[in-house]
Scaffold this active site. Structure first.
Site, PDB file in Angstrom:
ATOM      1  N   SER A  18       8.792  31.117   2.814  1.00  0.00           N
ATOM      2  CA  SER A  18       8.269  30.682   4.107  1.00  0.00           C
ATOM      3  C   SER A  18       8.435  31.771   5.163  1.00  0.00           C
ATOM      4  O   SER A  18       9.309  32.643   5.061  1.00  0.00           O
ATOM      5  CB  SER A  18       8.999  29.422   4.580  1.00  0.00           C
ATOM      6  OG  SER A  18       8.837  28.380   3.654  1.00  0.00           O
TER       7      SER A  18
HETATM    8  N1  SAH Z   1      12.364  27.166   0.485  1.00  0.00           N
HETATM    9  C1  SAH Z   1      11.574  28.155  -0.201  1.00  0.00           C
HETATM   10  C2  SAH Z   1      10.093  27.923   0.023  1.00  0.00           C
HETATM   11  C3  SAH Z   1       9.363  27.994  -1.276  1.00  0.00           C
HETATM   12  S1  SAH Z   1       7.723  27.367  -1.301  1.00  0.00           S
HETATM   13  C4  SAH Z   1      11.988  29.562   0.190  1.00  0.00           C
HETATM   14  O1  SAH Z   1      12.841  29.719   1.072  1.00  0.00           O
HETATM   15  O2  SAH Z   1      11.502  30.520  -0.407  1.00  0.00           O
HETATM   16  C5  SAH Z   1       7.964  25.725  -1.892  1.00  0.00           C
HETATM   17  C6  SAH Z   1       8.573  25.563  -3.252  1.00  0.00           C
HETATM   18  O3  SAH Z   1       8.569  24.144  -3.551  1.00  0.00           O
HETATM   19  C7  SAH Z   1       7.823  26.212  -4.410  1.00  0.00           C
HETATM   20  O4  SAH Z   1       8.699  27.052  -5.099  1.00  0.00           O
HETATM   21  C8  SAH Z   1       7.381  25.033  -5.281  1.00  0.00           C
HETATM   22  O5  SAH Z   1       7.369  25.321  -6.671  1.00  0.00           O
HETATM   23  C9  SAH Z   1       8.417  23.985  -4.939  1.00  0.00           C
HETATM   24  N2  SAH Z   1       8.052  22.585  -5.194  1.00  0.00           N
HETATM   25  C10 SAH Z   1       6.873  21.958  -5.013  1.00  0.00           C
HETATM   26  N3  SAH Z   1       6.973  20.651  -5.357  1.00  0.00           N
HETATM   27  C11 SAH Z   1       8.268  20.448  -5.761  1.00  0.00           C
HETATM   28  C12 SAH Z   1       9.005  19.324  -6.239  1.00  0.00           C
HETATM   29  N4  SAH Z   1       8.457  18.114  -6.382  1.00  0.00           N
HETATM   30  N5  SAH Z   1      10.297  19.493  -6.545  1.00  0.00           N
HETATM   31  C13 SAH Z   1      10.902  20.700  -6.414  1.00  0.00           C
HETATM   32  N6  SAH Z   1      10.259  21.801  -5.982  1.00  0.00           N
HETATM   33  C14 SAH Z   1       8.959  21.684  -5.653  1.00  0.00           C
END
Ligand code: SAH
Length: 216
Positions: free
Chosen positions: A63
């Site tokens: 993000s």
């Molecule tokens: N907090 C992260 C943001 C990553 S983007 C950072 O600091 O980099 C969002 C992430 O959510 C992705 O890696 C995606 O695979 C994950 N995601 C999406 N749906 C999900 C679910 N139901 N359970 C766990 N992770 C999920």
């Protein structure tokens, strides 16, 4: 890591975040401590401290720093709190929560990211518990939580997660369609009594995919 020249320095990013309304010095100090270059894809290391989201592989993104800081500031995380993150991704948001003194459990659904990030967080010395699974179901073994943060865009509020929140606890998440979401902050007043505040419009997260998310 090899030497590289940054487009923007960490100090410049911190100034930019302050100008954009991040006033919580604990949050700014946490960002100051974390090497974001370790969390981005090697091809984008130069842009580590630009205030933008960047690819991390598996069609996902780390993000934008402002978004991480904004959500963390609103969540009001205090030392010793139990925090659940849904969407570990690169692990950067989890590291920010850990720097604030929280006990962090973070759930990721993609095995590739889960494996890579678990290793990185361990190497950097963070005691964050990473879980592979569908975060829309929460993580009952560590519940109830003081705080829950969802870092992927949800079609609506996953109710299962509310049941894993302490009374007095807070949850923050982006809610909307696939393209655009609004940030919602939820406070738990009592069991089955929640306040929902829409705090800001126009975010663009990758989708929350799971039983209580998209494709559920
Ligand atoms: N907090 C992260 C943001 C990553 S983007 C950072 O600091 O980099 C969002 C992430 O959510 C992705 O890696 C995606 O695979 C994950 N995601 C999406 N749906 C999900 C679910 N139901 N359970 C766990 N992770 C999920």
């Amino acid at each position: 890591m090899a030497k590289f020249i940054l487009d923007i320095t960490k100090e410049e990013l911190l100034q930019e975040l302050a100008l954009k309304g991040i006033t919580d010095t604990r949050v700014l100090n946490a960002i100051a401590k974390i090497p974001r270059e370790n969390f981005v894809h090697p091809a984008f290391v130069k842009s580590s401290y630009k205030d933008v989201a960047l690819p991390i592989g598996a069609h996902q993104t780390i993000s934008q720093p402002f978004t991480v800081a904004y959500m963390t500031q609103l969540l009001d995380v205090q030392p010793g709190m139990k925090v659940l993150e849904i969407g570990t991704g690169s692990g950067y948001q989890a590291a920010v929560l850990a720097e604030l003194g929280a006990y962090v459990t973070s759930v990721e659904r993609q095995p590739e990211l889960y494996t890579k990030t678990t290793k990185l967080l361990h190497e950097l010395g963070y005691k964050i518990i990473t879980i592979l699974g569908d975060g829309t179901q929460g993580y009952p073994p560590h519940a109830p939580y003081d705080r829950i943060i969802i870092t992927a865009g949800a079609p609506d509020i996953p109710k299962t997660l509310l049941t894993q929140l302490k009374v007095g606890g807070k949850m923050i998440l982006p809610v909307g369609d696939a393209k655009q979401q609004q940030m919602q902050l939820i406070t738990c007043n009592a069991h089955n009594d929640y306040d929902v505040f829409v705090v800001k419009e126009n975010f663009s997260f990758v989708p929350l995919i799971g039983e209580h998310g998209w494709n559920g």
